[in-house]
Design a protein around this motif. Structure first.
Motif, PDB file in Angstrom:
ATOM      1  N   GLU A 116      11.647  33.836  16.002  1.00 45.17           N
ATOM      2  CA  GLU A 116      12.407  33.414  17.161  1.00 45.17           C
ATOM      3  C   GLU A 116      13.357  32.280  16.828  1.00 45.17           C
ATOM      4  OE1 GLU A 116       9.453  32.520  20.044  1.00 45.17           O
ATOM      5  OE2 GLU A 116       9.043  34.617  20.489  1.00 45.17           O
ATOM      6  N   LYS A 117      13.607  32.030  15.537  1.00 44.59           N
ATOM      7  CA  LYS A 117      14.494  30.937  15.172  1.00 44.59           C
ATOM      8  C   LYS A 117      15.945  31.337  15.414  1.00 44.59           C
ATOM      9  CE  LYS A 117      11.308  29.803  11.465  1.00 44.59           C
ATOM     10  NZ  LYS A 117      11.114  29.862  10.019  1.00 44.59           N
ATOM     11  N   PRO A 118      16.759  30.404  15.920  1.00 45.37           N
ATOM     12  CA  PRO A 118      18.180  30.716  16.094  1.00 45.37           C
ATOM     13  C   PRO A 118      18.888  30.807  14.755  1.00 45.37           C
ATOM     14  CG  PRO A 118      17.735  28.405  16.586  1.00 45.37           C
ATOM     15  CD  PRO A 118      16.412  29.045  16.342  1.00 45.37           C
ATOM     16  N   GLU A 119      20.044  31.389  14.750  1.00 45.88           N
ATOM     17  CA  GLU A 119      20.818  31.478  13.511  1.00 45.88           C
ATOM     18  C   GLU A 119      21.265  30.084  13.097  1.00 45.88           C
ATOM     19  OE1 GLU A 119      24.023  34.166  13.826  1.00 45.88           O
ATOM     20  OE2 GLU A 119      22.779  35.870  14.402  1.00 45.88           O
ATOM     21  N   ARG A 120      21.200  29.790  11.819  1.00 50.55           N
ATOM     22  CA  ARG A 120      21.601  28.482  11.307  1.00 50.55           C
ATOM     23  C   ARG A 120      22.561  28.666  10.134  1.00 50.55           C
ATOM     24  NH1 ARG A 120      16.117  28.421  12.092  1.00 50.55           N
ATOM     25  NH2 ARG A 120      15.406  27.099  13.818  1.00 50.55           N
ATOM     26  N   THR A 132      14.467  23.678  17.316  1.00 53.04           N
ATOM     27  CA  THR A 132      14.793  24.662  16.271  1.00 53.04           C
ATOM     28  C   THR A 132      14.423  26.080  16.684  1.00 53.04           C
ATOM     29  OG1 THR A 132      12.649  24.528  15.142  1.00 53.04           O
ATOM     30  CG2 THR A 132      14.323  22.891  14.526  1.00 53.04           C
ATOM     31  N   GLN A 133      13.822  26.234  17.889  1.00 55.67           N
ATOM     32  CA  GLN A 133      13.316  27.536  18.314  1.00 55.67           C
ATOM     33  C   GLN A 133      14.135  28.062  19.501  1.00 55.67           C
ATOM     34  OE1 GLN A 133      10.551  28.679  16.393  1.00 55.67           O
ATOM     35  NE2 GLN A 133      11.170  26.813  15.325  1.00 55.67           N
ATOM     36  N   THR A 134      14.434  29.356  19.481  1.00 54.04           N
ATOM     37  CA  THR A 134      15.129  29.950  20.628  1.00 54.04           C
ATOM     38  C   THR A 134      14.173  30.144  21.800  1.00 54.04           C
ATOM     39  OG1 THR A 134      14.698  32.138  19.694  1.00 54.04           O
ATOM     40  CG2 THR A 134      16.853  31.144  19.251  1.00 54.04           C
ATOM     41  N   ASN A 135      12.920  30.450  21.510  1.00 53.32           N
ATOM     42  CA  ASN A 135      11.923  30.648  22.564  1.00 53.32           C
ATOM     43  C   ASN A 135      10.585  30.152  22.038  1.00 53.32           C
ATOM     44  OD1 ASN A 135      10.359  31.444  24.685  1.00 53.32           O
ATOM     45  ND2 ASN A 135      10.432  33.624  24.209  1.00 53.32           N
TER      46      ASN A 135
END
Length: 442
Positions: A41-45, A162-165
């Motif tokens: 669930e990590k966003p793009e970095r 750092t987490q989207t959800n």
């Protein structure tokens, strides 16, 4: 090291039990539990250059880990420190720090030194982002265990960013940290969010989450909310203490009918198993005008050996039967209460029991003891009953004496004077009858 504990209690009926806040456990070698659980669930970095783990360094690290597994901790730590003195890159250094933190210092419960090692990882630049994220999570947990709650909150929020959800667990974690700070206002939105997200995912309700929410609302004196949480707990977690606590909160809110209904359900389900709880139930039955059930509760409690057979409890039993108009059944417990307690009010009630049954001779001794006790709230009534008992046993002079005594008290003055007049007329009537039939009537 243990988190602080608080006692959740209510002054009227009962206290709520001790609620210990648990701390997430387990620190992985390369990722912390919550970070690992949310890996997808990590966003793009933005990508950055990171060092690689070289084969020769990997072998040395692996050998140190083997020694740790064998219990050769001192040698393993020495090998790892030797590696740090060599020219190893940031990624390799980070792995060494993490091993020292998770496999050495945490195992020793040396959380402060484990924190130092994870903080070092965050200062390294050319390491995988996943390792930085795992370190944030580990630090949040370590600071919580070390009771550095503000730091714990800071790092957990950094990890959550750092987490989207991030899911429900991190919000519960934050609520725990705010609990450590006794910041009850901030517990509520976080634990509420955790519950909301858990429901959205279809998770089973977690009892500890609701207990923490209950505690926060109680400390904030939001008793309506406390009641809502306890209503949920009674339905979803069938525990006796939740029913008793709910009744206590209803009492605090002045919701007497709900308190009574809740306590009655608890009683019928066998959740009241202490003397104080049963006595409270009996008193509630009396208050709500169901005296016969009050008597039944006390009698069963005495039979089961839960309610002590003492003057105070016999008095309550006698009063219950008295209110239920069960005069014969009220007699024995009131006699026992009066004998053991030597209380004028109890002697008065016993006298009333006999008077109600028109057992006037038997009424006189307890009524006289009531008057002699000199501790009656309204002694006029005792004197009035003594007068009535004497009147009905043809002791008219004694009756007038008692009525005159009763006339000295405001509560019985009017009735007592009427009885004096009535007794005088009765004496005159009897005198006339005696004179008529005794010689002058032919």
């Amino acid at each position: 090291m243990m988190m602080k504990q608080r006692l959740f209690g209510l002054p009227l009926l009962t206290a709520l039990g001790l609620m210990a806040v648990t701390v997430p456990a387990g620190f992985g070698l390369y990722s912390a539990p919550m970070a690992q659980a949310q890996e997808d669930e990590k966003p793009e970095r933005n990508s950055k250059k990171v060092d690689s783990l070289r084969a020769n360094i990997y072998e040395k690290i692996a050998k140190a880990q083997e020694k740790l597994e064998k219990g050769e901790k001192a040698e393993a730590v020495e090998d790892l420190n030797d590696l740090l003195e060599d020219k190893i890159n940031d990624y390799e250094t980070a792995i060494v720090y993490q091993i020292l933190a998770s496999s050495v210092y945490i195992e020793e419960e040396n959380y402060k030194q484990a924190i130092v090692e994870y903080e070092k990882i965050l200062k390294l630049e050319r390491i995988p982002e996943s390792l930085q994220i795992a370190s944030l999570n580990a630090l949040a947990q370590l600071y919580l265990v070390d009771e550095q709650y503000k730091k714990s909150i800071e790092y957990m929020k950094k990890w959550m960013a750092t987490q989207t959800n991030p899911g429900p667990s991190p919000y519960y974690f934050l609520a725990q940290a705010y609990y450590g700070l006794e910041d009850f206002k901030n517990i509520v939105p976080n634990i509420t969010k955790a519950i909301e997200l858990g429901r959205a995912r279809g998770d089973e309700p977690k009892e500890n989450w609701y207990l923490l929410l209950r505690l926060a609302y109680f400390e904030l004196a939001q008793y309506e909310k406390v009641a809502e949480v306890l209503e949920f707990l009674t339905v979803n977690f069938e525990k006796p203490e939740y029913w008793r606590q709910l009744a206590a909160v209803y009492s605090e809110l002045g919701q007497e009918k709900k308190q009574f209904a809740t306590m009655e359900v608890a009683y019928r389900q066998g959740y009241l198993d202490k003397e104080s709880q049963l006595i409270n139930m009996a008193q509630l039955y009396l208050y709500h005008s169901v005296p016969i059930k009050s008597a039944w509760v006390i009698e069963k409690g005495m039979k089961d050996g839960i309610i002590e057979k003492n003057a105070e409890n016999y008095e309550l039993l006698g009063q219950a039967y008295l209110n239920a108009q069960e005069m014969r059944k009220a007699e024995e417990p009131l006699r026992l209460a009066a004998k053991d307690g030597d209380d004028g009010e109890i002697w008065m009630r016993l006298g009333q029991v006999f008077a109600e049954q028109e057992r006037w001779k038997e009424a006189l001794p307890p009524l006289q003891k009531a008057v002699d006790s000199d501790d009656l709230d309204e002694p006029g009534y005792a004197h009035l009953l003594i007068g009535m008992a004497n009147f009905n046993t043809d002791k008219l002079d004694d009756a007038k004496k008692a009525f005159r005594a009763a006339a000295k008290f405001d509560e019985t003055e009017k009735a007592a004077k009427q009885w004096v007049d009535y007794t005088n007329k009765e004496q005159q009537r009897r005198a006339q009858l005696t004179e008529y039939y005794g010689g002058g009537g032919q």
